[in-house]
Design a protein around this motif. Structure first.
Motif, PDB file in Angstrom:
ATOM      1  N   GLN A 263      19.365  -5.299 228.965  1.00 24.60           N
ATOM      2  CA  GLN A 263      18.098  -4.597 229.131  1.00 24.60           C
ATOM      3  C   GLN A 263      17.869  -3.705 227.917  1.00 24.60           C
ATOM      4  N   LEU A 264      16.712  -3.890 227.268  1.00 24.39           N
ATOM      5  CA  LEU A 264      16.430  -3.207 226.011  1.00 24.39           C
ATOM      6  C   LEU A 264      15.232  -2.278 226.136  1.00 24.39           C
ATOM      7  N   GLY A 299      16.039 -14.350 227.262  1.00 28.24           N
ATOM      8  CA  GLY A 299      16.315 -13.880 228.613  1.00 28.24           C
ATOM      9  C   GLY A 299      16.608 -12.404 228.743  1.00 28.24           C
ATOM     10  N   HIS A 300      16.459 -11.653 227.659  1.00 31.14           N
ATOM     11  CA  HIS A 300      16.698 -10.212 227.737  1.00 31.14           C
ATOM     12  C   HIS A 300      15.463  -9.500 228.276  1.00 31.14           C
ATOM     13  N   GLY A 301      15.678  -8.455 229.048  1.00 34.63           N
ATOM     14  CA  GLY A 301      14.576  -7.636 229.524  1.00 34.63           C
ATOM     15  C   GLY A 301      14.195  -6.595 228.496  1.00 34.63           C
ATOM     16  N   THR A 302      12.907  -6.320 228.344  1.00 35.95           N
ATOM     17  CA  THR A 302      12.458  -5.287 227.407  1.00 35.95           C
ATOM     18  C   THR A 302      11.494  -4.353 228.123  1.00 35.95           C
ATOM     19  N   GLU A 303      11.511  -3.118 227.678  1.00 37.72           N
ATOM     20  CA  GLU A 303      10.659  -2.089 228.293  1.00 37.72           C
ATOM     21  C   GLU A 303      10.256  -1.106 227.204  1.00 37.72           C
ATOM     22  N   ASP A 304       8.971  -0.759 227.151  1.00 39.18           N
ATOM     23  CA  ASP A 304       8.512   0.223 226.171  1.00 39.18           C
ATOM     24  C   ASP A 304       9.167   1.576 226.448  1.00 39.18           C
ATOM     25  N   ILE A 372      21.502  10.667 224.344  1.00 41.45           N
ATOM     26  CA  ILE A 372      22.353   9.693 225.032  1.00 41.45           C
ATOM     27  C   ILE A 372      21.927   9.561 226.483  1.00 41.45           C
ATOM     28  N   ALA A 373      21.594  10.680 227.114  1.00 43.48           N
ATOM     29  CA  ALA A 373      21.149  10.628 228.518  1.00 43.48           C
ATOM     30  C   ALA A 373      19.834   9.870 228.637  1.00 43.48           C
ATOM     31  N   GLN A 374      18.884  10.097 227.715  1.00 42.29           N
ATOM     32  CA  GLN A 374      17.595   9.414 227.799  1.00 42.29           C
ATOM     33  C   GLN A 374      17.736   7.912 227.598  1.00 42.29           C
ATOM     34  N   LEU A 375      18.678   7.504 226.738  1.00 38.34           N
ATOM     35  CA  LEU A 375      18.836   6.080 226.453  1.00 38.34           C
ATOM     36  C   LEU A 375      19.793   5.378 227.408  1.00 38.34           C
ATOM     37  N   SER A 376      20.370   6.117 228.338  1.00 38.98           N
ATOM     38  CA  SER A 376      21.484   5.580 229.132  1.00 38.98           C
ATOM     39  C   SER A 376      21.088   4.449 230.078  1.00 38.98           C
ATOM     40  N   THR A 377      19.806   4.305 230.388  1.00 42.55           N
ATOM     41  CA  THR A 377      19.397   3.218 231.279  1.00 42.55           C
ATOM     42  C   THR A 377      19.289   1.878 230.554  1.00 42.55           C
ATOM     43  N   PHE A 378      19.457   1.887 229.226  1.00 45.17           N
ATOM     44  CA  PHE A 378      19.342   0.662 228.436  1.00 45.17           C
ATOM     45  C   PHE A 378      20.694   0.268 227.856  1.00 45.17           C
ATOM     46  N   MET A 439      12.150  -8.115 206.025  1.00 48.20           N
ATOM     47  CA  MET A 439      11.878  -7.015 206.946  1.00 48.20           C
ATOM     48  C   MET A 439      12.749  -7.194 208.185  1.00 48.20           C
ATOM     49  N   GLY A 440      13.190  -6.088 208.734  1.00 44.94           N
ATOM     50  CA  GLY A 440      14.131  -6.193 209.844  1.00 44.94           C
ATOM     51  C   GLY A 440      13.908  -5.162 210.921  1.00 44.94           C
ATOM     52  N   VAL A 441      14.834  -5.159 211.855  1.00 45.49           N
ATOM     53  CA  VAL A 441      14.799  -4.250 212.995  1.00 45.49           C
ATOM     54  C   VAL A 441      16.171  -3.600 213.139  1.00 45.49           C
ATOM     55  N   GLN A 442      16.196  -2.559 213.937  1.00 42.24           N
ATOM     56  CA  GLN A 442      17.428  -1.856 214.263  1.00 42.24           C
ATOM     57  C   GLN A 442      17.688  -1.950 215.763  1.00 42.24           C
ATOM     58  N   LEU A 443      18.934  -2.183 216.110  1.00 41.37           N
ATOM     59  CA  LEU A 443      19.385  -2.113 217.496  1.00 41.37           C
ATOM     60  C   LEU A 443      20.362  -0.957 217.613  1.00 41.37           C
ATOM     61  N   ILE A 444      20.124  -0.055 218.548  1.00 45.11           N
ATOM     62  CA  ILE A 444      20.975   1.111 218.785  1.00 45.11           C
ATOM     63  C   ILE A 444      21.734   0.883 220.081  1.00 45.11           C
ATOM     64  N   GLY A 445      23.033   1.115 220.061  1.00 45.16           N
ATOM     65  CA  GLY A 445      23.865   0.846 221.227  1.00 45.16           C
ATOM     66  C   GLY A 445      24.314   2.096 221.953  1.00 45.16           C
ATOM     67  N   ARG A 446      24.998   1.875 223.038  1.00 43.29           N
ATOM     68  CA  ARG A 446      25.628   2.967 223.762  1.00 43.29           C
ATOM     69  C   ARG A 446      26.864   3.452 222.993  1.00 43.29           C
TER      70      ARG A 446
END
Length: 474
Positions: A263-264, A299-304, A372-378, A439-446
């Motif tokens: 989930q992203l 198949g990944h979920g995405t949410e704004d 970290i708390a705000q991003l924790s659901t992803f 051009m690219g994107v960034q993925l931030i993890g837990r």
């Protein structure tokens, strides 16, 4: 038939293991390319040809082939000390300085069996996010040499993009691996704080600066990442409760298999939104759209996601950036050898009151927990890698510190707050503009979530099918 430099780092390692090439042959091949191509790029500030060939012979004859990076060429960013090799820190003030001892990361790379070919370019003391040092000249983007390679690991990224190295080690205190990797069409991984023993960030101001790999593919980045970690393993000091379970590596398997559904969160907001007018150019937004669609098809979920406003972020980070320059070991008349931006930072940093520094450090520590708390659901958060296309050489105003700071923020608003939070992040190129710029994107993890990031990045890389190649000129 592909030339050696066209092969991936992992393919080269397999050739070495099979005896189909040798450390000496591979080292000589890359040294020849550096001699021929680097004058147009400026990726290296020092090439240690004789020492590299001798090191390759030592590796070939005495180092066990089980060493994780056995026989593979690499280089040291010029912020790293290597005993007996000139180390200038990107500064005229350190011209001719030759250290007696090597830094831990340099030793770890040697222990992993790598062969250093020299020192890659960095801006003065690695402070700005572009590499245009007065000590060595600008480092140019191999995709368009009128443009910069980004920074501060600009030399490392330019070397990999131009086929002068199969991969390279960088350091990232505010985006310095991810920015040049994105500008040069590469993969750049900023690990979690504490993950890489020789560049953990645990001793740096605010825990910002960590070491990470730069490579042409996710698999090669993971391969180098494992090699950077393997000599000493994960420091016990960072085995905290916030680390993701099961993410201890090795990480190559995560990149090779590229498994899992996640989930992203997807965002174009940043911690800098209250500071200046962040305008994301169309090519950056197009990259984000391409990446999001590709991941959704997998198949990944995405949410704004809209990040919470943080008006205190800019003053706190500015204080740390300036204070970080206060300890530069240059005083008196030697300060005249520093570049204007560095002098401005040094003067501001040495004038920062102790109370202001302590308050800024405390604010950023609290911000880390809030983010970290705000991003924790992803499982991960997707952002643009950069807000603009790679900047032209000379675009930054080196004489006006305030304007320069604003320019850096507007170019790369998505990176520094990841360093403040200690989170891992990876940049992946997903398409080229009509002018051929990546051009690219960034993925931030837990926290500690490198395995998930590498799996996601590998899936994304395969989905967009952007060719892994060097610029046509080279």
């Amino acid at each position: 038939m592909s030339e050696l430099h066209d092969l991936s780092a992992l393919e080269l390692w397999r050739l070495l293991q099979a005896g189909e090439t040798s450390p000496v042959e591979l080292t000589a091949h890359y040294l020849e390319r550096i001699e021929r191509i680097d004058p147009a790029v400026g990726a290296f500030v020092t090439v240690t040809r004789d020492a590299a060939l001798e090191r390759a012979r030592v590796v070939q004859d005495t180092v066990p082939t089980a060493a994780p990076l056995w026989g593979l060429p690499s280089a040291d960013k010029d912020l790293l000390r290597r005993a007996g090799v000139p180390t200038g820190f990107g500064s005229r003030a350190f011209a001719g300085f030759v250290p007696d001892e090597s830094d831990p990361l340099v030793i770890d790379m040697d222990d992993a069996g790598a062969v250093s070919l020299g020192k890659t370019a960095t801006p003065e003391f690695g402070l700005p996010s572009y590499t245009e040092s007065l000590a060595s000249g600008p480092t140019r983007n191999p995709w368009n040499t009128e443009l910069g390679a980004g920074g501060s690991s600009g030399g490392a990224a330019a070397a990999v993009a131009a086929g002068l190295l199969p991969f390279a080690v960088g350091s990232d205190g505010g985006g310095s691996v991810r920015i040049p990797a994105a500008a040069c069409g590469l993969v750049g991984l900023k690990p979690s704080r504490g993950r890489v023993p020789g560049g953990s960030g645990l001793a740096s101001l605010a825990g910002l600066a960590v070491a990470g790999p730069i490579a042409r593919s996710v698999v090669d980045a993971a391969f180098l990442f494992d090699g950077m970690i393997s000599p000493r393993g994960l420091p016990a000091a960072h085995r905290s409760a916030v680390r993701a379970p099961g993410d201890d590596g090795p990480f190559l398997a995560s990149a090779v298999h590229g498994e899992g559904r996640f989930q992203l969160g997807v965002t174009t907001s940043s911690a800098w939104d209250e500071y200046t007018d962040i305008r994301i150019e169309e090519p950056a937004l197009a990259a984000l759209t391409i990446a999001r669609s590709a991941l959704e098809r997998r198949g990944h979920g995405t949410e704004d996601l809209v990040l919470d406003p943080e008006p205190g972020y800019a003053p706190a980070f500015r204080t740390i950036w300036q204070a970080g320059a206060a300890a530069i070991p240059v005083d008196g008349e030697r300060e005249e050898l520093l570049e204007p931006l560095t002098r401005w930072l040094l003067e501001r940093g040495r004038a920062v009151p102790a109370r202001q520094l302590v308050e800024s450090l405390a604010w950023l520590a609290d911000y880390e927990m809030r983010l970290i708390a705000q991003l924790s659901t992803f499982d991960a958060v997707l952002t643009p890698a950069l807000a603009m296309t790679p900047r032209p050489i000379g675009w930054y105003d080196a004489s006006d510190g305030e304007r320069n700071f604003d320019q850096q923020v507007r170019y790369t608003p998505f990176t520094s707050w990841v360093n403040v939070s200690g989170l891992p992040a990876i940049t992946v190129s997903v398409h080229d503009t009509d002018d051929g710029l990546p051009m690219g994107v960034q993925l931030i993890g837990r926290p500690g979530g490198e395995a998930v990031l590498l799996s996601l990045a590998s899936q994304l890389e395969r989905a967009v099918r952007r060719p892994v190649r060097h610029p046509a000129l080279w």
